[in-house]
Scaffold this active site. Structure first.
Site, mmCIF file in Angstrom:
data_model
loop_
_atom_site.group_PDB
_atom_site.id
_atom_site.type_symbol
_atom_site.label_atom_id
_atom_site.label_comp_id
_atom_site.label_asym_id
_atom_site.label_seq_id
_atom_site.Cartn_x
_atom_site.Cartn_y
_atom_site.Cartn_z
ATOM 1 N N ASP A 149 54.228 22.939 59.419
ATOM 2 C CA ASP A 149 53.531 24.153 59.505
ATOM 3 C C ASP A 149 53.110 24.518 60.687
ATOM 4 O OD1 ASP A 149 52.849 26.405 58.050
ATOM 5 O OD2 ASP A 149 51.985 25.231 56.421
ATOM 6 N N GLU A 184 56.410 28.557 60.876
ATOM 7 C CA GLU A 184 55.533 29.484 61.683
ATOM 8 C C GLU A 184 55.534 30.840 61.249
ATOM 9 O OE1 GLU A 184 56.739 31.804 64.640
ATOM 10 O OE2 GLU A 184 57.949 31.842 62.886
ATOM 11 N N TRP A 185 56.229 31.103 60.130
ATOM 12 C CA TRP A 185 55.916 32.369 59.239
ATOM 13 C C TRP A 185 56.768 33.330 59.791
ATOM 14 C CZ3 TRP A 185 50.933 30.672 61.368
ATOM 15 C CH2 TRP A 185 50.549 29.779 60.804
ATOM 16 N N GLY A 186 57.626 33.275 61.010
ATOM 17 C CA GLY A 186 58.372 34.358 61.538
ATOM 18 C C GLY A 186 57.898 35.377 62.685
ATOM 19 N N ASP A 207 53.886 33.709 53.629
ATOM 20 C CA ASP A 207 54.174 33.264 52.421
ATOM 21 C C ASP A 207 54.456 34.113 51.365
ATOM 22 O OD1 ASP A 207 53.390 30.822 53.748
ATOM 23 O OD2 ASP A 207 51.405 30.723 52.867
#
Length: 402
Positions: A149, A184-186, A207
């Site tokens: 993460d 890293e969520w884009g 998420d």
């Protein structure tokens, strides 16, 4: 987009099997498995993991291809006097090595979680500046997959690339083949660089929540919000290098847990079936998060649909191209290794719609047998498909050349 153009763009993308790096060989098809976070959050322990391992074995999940059991955030217990990362002794009294042995004995693989900072998203011990040491510990435990993460880390891309590269190098030097999931969520467009720093898959969005889509003014991403982003990234995917649109929410039905936050009140079975269809054609990792010990019949039928899974796991490794995108419709086309084609037809509207799709519109010549992946029925040879599509339904078809 015509099929010939789609295939040309794929060939021009630079992909070839000879160019797969050593790390990419660990995941030549999208990973499949089950992860703790969406339902259980930090409330995890070794009894839960063993129970899910048993369920993966007994329910047919393992047989269908779901072979990674992944422990998300909340397992950590700090570091010992030699700075080795350790598991929480209350949650995991037998230790992770013994748990990995149990999971492996079931014919499954064990995944674990850390973060490229000092603390994880939930505030537990993370791996910054301990990458090599933690990778060796994970390898010694028998870990097969690392979700890494990016909470509590700087926002710039250069730092993210550097930190992920350090962990990828540490995993490669650990002596064990460990799939590396970059999370890293884009925000820093990892699809452009994550493979180059050693990632096997990379999250493309925030998420997912257990909902169809975010309402106006509402935060938290639903299935459609994620498809909007991930559906346009097909040119970045290839065997060993996967766009990851986050976990499956199938079968959660609004259950309390992280996926219930920010309006995650649940989806219909039709909407869950659409998620499965879309994740399959997008060559996305299939990571379930529901309670496997209490699956109802629709959830089983969705998650265990072998024909849908075969499209997802096809060894050509092409993510479907989105060839139509209107207020009502999205259509995706995915070439398959044996020359067949997969087509997904999504009705985004809240009303039942009639749809006719002539294959010539897709650049496909000739007649095909049309296999409906959800009804498991094959129509006679045709050069088009026509049918009724329910609100939020996705028709998943396999076109079989005769």
């Amino acid at each position: 987009m015509r099929l010939s153009v789609f295939l040309l763009l794929f060939l021009l993308s630079g992909y070839s099997f000879s160019q797969i790096n050593d790390r990419a060989l660990f995941s030549l098809s999208p990973p499949m498995g089950w992860m703790t976070w969406n339902l259980y959050g930090e409330n995890i322990n070794e009894a839960l993991i063993k129970r899910m391992a048993d369920a993966m074995d007994s329910t047919g999940m393992k047989e269908a291809g779901y072979n990674y059991l992944i422990i998300d955030d909340g397992w950590q217990g700090g570091r010992d006097n030699k700075n080795n990362i350790i598991a929480d002794p209350v949650k995991f009294p037998s230790g992770i090595k013994a748990l990995a042995d149990y999971v492996h004995a079931k014919g499954l693989r064990l995944g674990i979680y850390s973060d490229a900072a000092l603390l994880t998203c939930a505030g537990y011990t993370a791996s910054l500046n301990f990458e090599e040491q933690d990778a060796k510990v994970f390898a010694a435990w028998g870990i097969d997959y690392l979700k890494y993460d990016y909470c509590n880390a700087p926002e710039d891309s250069a730092t993210a690339k550097s930190r992920y590269q350090r962990m990828a190098n540490a995993l490669s030097a650990s002596g064990r083949d460990i799939v590396f999931g970059i999370c890293e969520w884009g925000g820093r467009h990892p699809w452009k660089w994550a493979a180059a720093v050693g990632g096997n898959l990379w999250r493309t969005t925030g998420d997912i929540r257990d909902k169809w889509k975010a309402l106006p003014g509402q935060s938290g991403e639903g299935i459609m919000d994620i498809v909007k982003v991930n559906g346009s990234l097909d040119k970045y995917a290839a065997p060993g290098k996967w766009n990851d649109p986050d976990m499956l929410v199938i079968g959660l039905y609004g259950a309390k847990g992280p996926s219930a936050d920010l309006g995650g009140t649940g989806c219909t079975d039709t909407e869950y079936k659409s998620q499965m269809s879309l994740w399959c054609v997008m060559a996305a990792p299939l990571i379930a998060t529901n309670d496997l010990t209490r699956m109802n019949t629709p959830t089983r039928e969705i998650l265990l649909n072998k024909e849908a899974i075969a499209i997802n796991q096809d060894r050509l490794g092409v993510q479907a191209g989105r060839i139509e995108n209107t207020d009502t419709w999205e259509v995706f086309l995915k070439p398959l290794k044996n020359g067949d084609l997969a087509v997904a037809i999504l009705n985004k509207s809240g009303k039942e719609q009639q749809r006719e799709l002539e294959f010539r519109q897709l650049g496909i010549e000739g007649e095909y047998s049309v296999r409906d992946i959800w009804t498991h029925k094959t129509a006679a040879k045709k050069n088009k498909w026509k049918g009724t599509v329910l609100p939020h339904e996705t028709k998943l078809l396999r076109l079989i050349k005769r």
